[in-house]
Design a protein around this motif. Structure first.
Motif, PDB file in Angstrom:
ATOM      1  N   GLU A 116      55.947  38.997  34.834  1.00  0.00           N
ATOM      2  CA  GLU A 116      56.688  38.919  35.674  1.00  0.00           C
ATOM      3  C   GLU A 116      55.820  38.438  37.631  1.00  0.00           C
ATOM      4  O   GLU A 116      56.514  38.003  37.405  1.00  0.00           O
ATOM      5  CB  GLU A 116      56.688  40.645  36.173  1.00  0.00           C
ATOM      6  CG  GLU A 116      56.792  40.625  37.097  1.00  0.00           C
ATOM      7  CD  GLU A 116      57.527  42.389  37.178  1.00  0.00           C
ATOM      8  OE1 GLU A 116      57.682  43.379  36.363  1.00  0.00           O
ATOM      9  OE2 GLU A 116      58.029  42.907  38.118  1.00  0.00           O
ATOM     10  N   PHE A 117      54.679  38.827  37.171  1.00  0.00           N
ATOM     11  CA  PHE A 117      53.790  38.471  37.587  1.00  0.00           C
ATOM     12  C   PHE A 117      53.981  36.209  38.112  1.00  0.00           C
ATOM     13  O   PHE A 117      54.361  35.775  39.875  1.00  0.00           O
ATOM     14  CB  PHE A 117      51.958  38.203  37.866  1.00  0.00           C
ATOM     15  CG  PHE A 117      51.294  38.117  39.184  1.00  0.00           C
ATOM     16  CD1 PHE A 117      51.900  38.624  40.345  1.00  0.00           C
ATOM     17  CD2 PHE A 117      50.927  36.958  39.596  1.00  0.00           C
ATOM     18  CE1 PHE A 117      50.866  38.723  41.266  1.00  0.00           C
ATOM     19  CE2 PHE A 117      49.770  36.849  40.678  1.00  0.00           C
ATOM     20  CZ  PHE A 117      50.217  37.690  41.431  1.00  0.00           C
ATOM     21  N   GLY A 118      53.611  35.644  36.878  1.00  0.00           N
ATOM     22  CA  GLY A 118      53.981  34.142  37.286  1.00  0.00           C
ATOM     23  C   GLY A 118      55.739  33.941  37.633  1.00  0.00           C
ATOM     24  O   GLY A 118      55.428  33.118  38.642  1.00  0.00           O
ATOM     25  N   ALA A 119      57.001  34.852  38.006  1.00  0.00           N
ATOM     26  CA  ALA A 119      57.679  34.872  37.419  1.00  0.00           C
ATOM     27  C   ALA A 119      58.152  35.211  39.577  1.00  0.00           C
ATOM     28  O   ALA A 119      58.786  34.312  40.139  1.00  0.00           O
ATOM     29  CB  ALA A 119      59.070  35.610  37.312  1.00  0.00           C
ATOM     30  N   ARG A 120      56.794  36.142  39.869  1.00  0.00           N
ATOM     31  CA  ARG A 120      57.292  36.232  41.727  1.00  0.00           C
ATOM     32  C   ARG A 120      56.440  35.146  41.963  1.00  0.00           C
ATOM     33  O   ARG A 120      56.336  34.863  43.511  1.00  0.00           O
ATOM     34  CB  ARG A 120      56.413  38.086  41.259  1.00  0.00           C
ATOM     35  CG  ARG A 120      57.462  38.623  41.376  1.00  0.00           C
ATOM     36  CD  ARG A 120      56.449  39.815  41.344  1.00  0.00           C
ATOM     37  NE  ARG A 120      57.251  40.507  40.261  1.00  0.00           N
ATOM     38  CZ  ARG A 120      58.326  41.658  41.376  1.00  0.00           C
ATOM     39  NH1 ARG A 120      58.607  41.175  42.672  1.00  0.00           N
ATOM     40  NH2 ARG A 120      58.765  42.395  40.712  1.00  0.00           N
ATOM     41  N   ILE A 121      54.911  34.074  41.601  1.00  0.00           N
ATOM     42  CA  ILE A 121      54.673  33.267  42.507  1.00  0.00           C
ATOM     43  C   ILE A 121      55.330  32.076  42.487  1.00  0.00           C
ATOM     44  O   ILE A 121      56.018  31.578  43.065  1.00  0.00           O
ATOM     45  CB  ILE A 121      53.630  32.909  41.897  1.00  0.00           C
ATOM     46  CG1 ILE A 121      52.272  33.268  41.010  1.00  0.00           C
ATOM     47  CG2 ILE A 121      53.227  31.335  41.425  1.00  0.00           C
ATOM     48  CD1 ILE A 121      51.129  32.671  40.971  1.00  0.00           C
ATOM     49  N   LEU A 122      56.549  31.828  41.431  1.00  0.00           N
ATOM     50  CA  LEU A 122      57.526  31.060  41.558  1.00  0.00           C
ATOM     51  C   LEU A 122      58.293  31.148  42.532  1.00  0.00           C
ATOM     52  O   LEU A 122      58.963  30.304  43.707  1.00  0.00           O
ATOM     53  CB  LEU A 122      58.437  31.244  40.238  1.00  0.00           C
ATOM     54  CG  LEU A 122      59.659  29.962  40.274  1.00  0.00           C
ATOM     55  CD1 LEU A 122      59.227  28.207  40.648  1.00  0.00           C
ATOM     56  CD2 LEU A 122      60.262  29.340  38.811  1.00  0.00           C
ATOM     57  N   LEU A 203      37.604  42.555  40.599  1.00  0.00           N
ATOM     58  CA  LEU A 203      38.738  42.610  41.013  1.00  0.00           C
ATOM     59  C   LEU A 203      39.494  41.151  41.056  1.00  0.00           C
ATOM     60  O   LEU A 203      38.461  40.469  42.262  1.00  0.00           O
ATOM     61  CB  LEU A 203      39.091  43.816  42.232  1.00  0.00           C
ATOM     62  CG  LEU A 203      39.239  44.534  43.063  1.00  0.00           C
ATOM     63  CD1 LEU A 203      39.216  45.324  43.681  1.00  0.00           C
ATOM     64  CD2 LEU A 203      40.429  45.479  42.003  1.00  0.00           C
ATOM     65  N   GLU A 204      40.064  41.068  40.272  1.00  0.00           N
ATOM     66  CA  GLU A 204      40.782  39.870  40.459  1.00  0.00           C
ATOM     67  C   GLU A 204      41.994  39.909  40.925  1.00  0.00           C
ATOM     68  O   GLU A 204      43.351  40.976  40.637  1.00  0.00           O
ATOM     69  CB  GLU A 204      41.491  39.242  39.225  1.00  0.00           C
ATOM     70  CG  GLU A 204      40.363  38.482  37.649  1.00  0.00           C
ATOM     71  CD  GLU A 204      41.139  38.258  36.686  1.00  0.00           C
ATOM     72  OE1 GLU A 204      42.283  37.470  36.254  1.00  0.00           O
ATOM     73  OE2 GLU A 204      41.693  38.889  35.471  1.00  0.00           O
ATOM     74  N   LEU A 205      42.062  38.433  42.314  1.00  0.00           N
ATOM     75  CA  LEU A 205      42.714  38.238  43.351  1.00  0.00           C
ATOM     76  C   LEU A 205      43.994  37.672  42.948  1.00  0.00           C
ATOM     77  O   LEU A 205      43.653  36.079  42.365  1.00  0.00           O
ATOM     78  CB  LEU A 205      42.169  38.005  43.987  1.00  0.00           C
ATOM     79  CG  LEU A 205      43.014  37.622  45.702  1.00  0.00           C
ATOM     80  CD1 LEU A 205      43.784  38.708  45.942  1.00  0.00           C
ATOM     81  CD2 LEU A 205      42.417  37.550  46.425  1.00  0.00           C
ATOM     82  N   GLY A 206      45.166  37.986  42.522  1.00  0.00           N
ATOM     83  CA  GLY A 206      46.400  36.766  42.926  1.00  0.00           C
ATOM     84  C   GLY A 206      47.540  36.866  43.376  1.00  0.00           C
ATOM     85  O   GLY A 206      47.753  38.019  44.595  1.00  0.00           O
ATOM     86  N   GLY A 207      48.060  35.889  43.557  1.00  0.00           N
ATOM     87  CA  GLY A 207      49.187  35.845  44.921  1.00  0.00           C
ATOM     88  C   GLY A 207      48.734  34.266  45.730  1.00  0.00           C
ATOM     89  O   GLY A 207      47.975  33.063  45.188  1.00  0.00           O
ATOM     90  N   PRO A 208      49.591  34.465  46.789  1.00  0.00           N
ATOM     91  CA  PRO A 208      50.655  35.158  47.299  1.00  0.00           C
ATOM     92  C   PRO A 208      52.339  34.842  46.587  1.00  0.00           C
ATOM     93  O   PRO A 208      51.943  33.930  44.891  1.00  0.00           O
ATOM     94  CB  PRO A 208      51.116  34.417  48.529  1.00  0.00           C
ATOM     95  CG  PRO A 208      50.502  32.740  48.573  1.00  0.00           C
ATOM     96  CD  PRO A 208      49.436  32.601  47.734  1.00  0.00           C
ATOM     97  N   ALA A 209      52.157  35.960  45.873  1.00  0.00           N
ATOM     98  CA  ALA A 209      53.051  36.450  44.660  1.00  0.00           C
ATOM     99  C   ALA A 209      55.052  37.280  46.003  1.00  0.00           C
ATOM    100  O   ALA A 209      54.348  38.066  46.626  1.00  0.00           O
ATOM    101  CB  ALA A 209      53.213  36.950  44.493  1.00  0.00           C
ATOM    102  N   TRP A 210      55.558  36.473  45.367  1.00  0.00           N
ATOM    103  CA  TRP A 210      57.118  37.412  45.889  1.00  0.00           C
ATOM    104  C   TRP A 210      57.022  38.850  45.485  1.00  0.00           C
ATOM    105  O   TRP A 210      57.338  39.366  44.094  1.00  0.00           O
ATOM    106  CB  TRP A 210      58.621  36.415  45.059  1.00  0.00           C
ATOM    107  CG  TRP A 210      59.663  37.388  46.303  1.00  0.00           C
ATOM    108  CD1 TRP A 210      60.166  37.936  45.060  1.00  0.00           C
ATOM    109  CD2 TRP A 210      60.156  37.364  47.235  1.00  0.00           C
ATOM    110  NE1 TRP A 210      61.559  39.048  45.895  1.00  0.00           N
ATOM    111  CE2 TRP A 210      60.983  38.200  46.793  1.00  0.00           C
ATOM    112  CE3 TRP A 210      59.637  36.328  48.729  1.00  0.00           C
ATOM    113  CZ2 TRP A 210      61.883  38.133  48.432  1.00  0.00           C
ATOM    114  CZ3 TRP A 210      60.881  36.724  49.573  1.00  0.00           C
ATOM    115  CH2 TRP A 210      61.845  37.578  49.819  1.00  0.00           C
TER     116      TRP A 210
END
Ligand SMILES: C[S@@+](CC[C@H](N)C(=O)[O-])C[C@H]1O[C@@H](n2cnc3c(N)ncnc32)[C@H](O)[C@@H]1O
Length: 316
Positions: A116-122, A203-210
């Motif tokens: 889901e996170f990958g889709a939100r990055i796209l 903490l691992e940081l991911g983003g920006p994401a939708w």
């Protein structure tokens, strides 16, 4: 499809061009309604003057990023629909993490909710590309399958709305130690956590994401009606199952908990999903499944509550 006057089918490869001609004949499509070309996709989009397209489907090999910017030139600026396919899921899911900041301007997370996170990055990159040209996006649906992610967005020419979209972009921090997940809204947040507030872990940081919605309830309902309304709909049962799970993705919280991976971490065997549902609902928490991953449960219960439930069900 009824209601379509003209189709433009463009592919750089002459072999693909010949294949399109064969496919038109196989599907009984009147060739006069289809305009074929073998242009580079960006040239094809930039040559579009006058009346713009109602729908554009971008379906390259790998990343769609090189074609996105110019697709916004060729789409109807008020209400045009763009379909974007990405097959570079290893990049978006963080298995090839180094390429993601280069292609999508974002840090992926190779964590239990990576799909889901990958889709939100796209979606975030589609939003950023749209916003750079004064467009806002209304996300209609996202389909994530084994080797691709497909996003459908309606385009709305509005700088005001494009600015508002920035509130639907944000950051996710994941603690590998206790699985605490912190979501911070805004492309430019005032602050992010330095360490896990629950356990002090890294903490691992991911983003920006939708972080906005990935589905439109009416759009999903119309797809369900279309699917059930046609007896000969191909793979009707499977399609309806995916659409029902998408509805749960819309109604449930973001991301979710990967049950077998959490059980592995706790050295427990995985209880049946209906038993987990019963326990969550008995305690007043919500329970949703996700089309992104059949092993994920979306709930408003925090991870320690889920851990307690998994332990309790293992003792039964
Ligand atoms: C995944 S396939 C598309 C398949 C097609 N949409 C289908 O469903 O059958 C990707 C296609 O993109 C074409 N392609 C790759 N780069 C291109 C470019 N820069 N401009 C136009 N077409 C390109 C390839 O020739 C290939 O046929």
């Amino acid at each position: 499809v009824n209601g379509i006057d003209r189709i433009y089918a463009n592919d750089l490869s002459p072999a693909a061009y010949r294949q399109i001609i064969q496919n038109l004949a196989l599907n009984g499509v009147d060739p006069d309604r289809v305009k074929l070309s073998t242009k580079e996709a960006n040239v094809f989009f930039l040559e579009r003057q006058g009346e713009k397209f109602d729908y554009i489907d971008i379906d390259p090999f790998g990343t769609p990023v090189p074609f996105l910017f110019n697709a916004f030139h060729a789409i109807k600026p008020r209400g045009g629909l763009i379909g974007v396919t990405a097959t570079d899921t290893a990049v978006l899911h963080g298995a090839h993490a180094k390429a993601c900041p280069l292609k999508y301007g974002a840090q992926p997370l190779h964590v239990p909710f990576m799909k889901e996170f990958g889709a939100r990055i796209l979606v975030q990159w589609i939003q950023a590309t749209a916003a750079s040209q004064g467009f806002s996006i209304d996300v209609k649906a996202v389909l994530s399958q084994a080797h691709f992610i497909k996003v459908f967005v309606i385009v709305i020419a509005s700088r005001t709305r494009a600015s508002q979209d920035l509130q639907n972009v944000g950051w996710v921090q994941f603690c590998g130690q206790c699985w605490n997940t912190i979501i911070t809204r805004g492309r430019f947040p005032a602050r992010l956590e330095g360490e896990c507030p629950a356990c002090g872990g890294t903490l691992e940081l991911g983003g920006p994401a939708w972080l906005g919605h990935l589905y439109d309830a009416q759009f999903l309902q119309r797809m369900m009606d279309a699917c059930t309304g046609i007896d000969s709909f191909p793979q009707q049962v499977e399609t309806l199952k995916i659409l029902q799970l998408m509805k749960q993705d819309l109604e449930g919280p973001l991301l979710g908990i990967h049950i077998p991976k959490l059980c592995d971490k706790l050295n427990l065997s995985g209880p049946a999903f209906p038993a987990i549902r019963q326990e969550l609902e008995n305690r007043g928490f919500c329970y949703f499944r996700s089309h992104f991953d059949p092993l994920i449960v979306k709930t408003d219960a925090a991870v320690p509550v889920m851990e307690e439930i998994l332990r309790h069900l293992n003792e039964k």
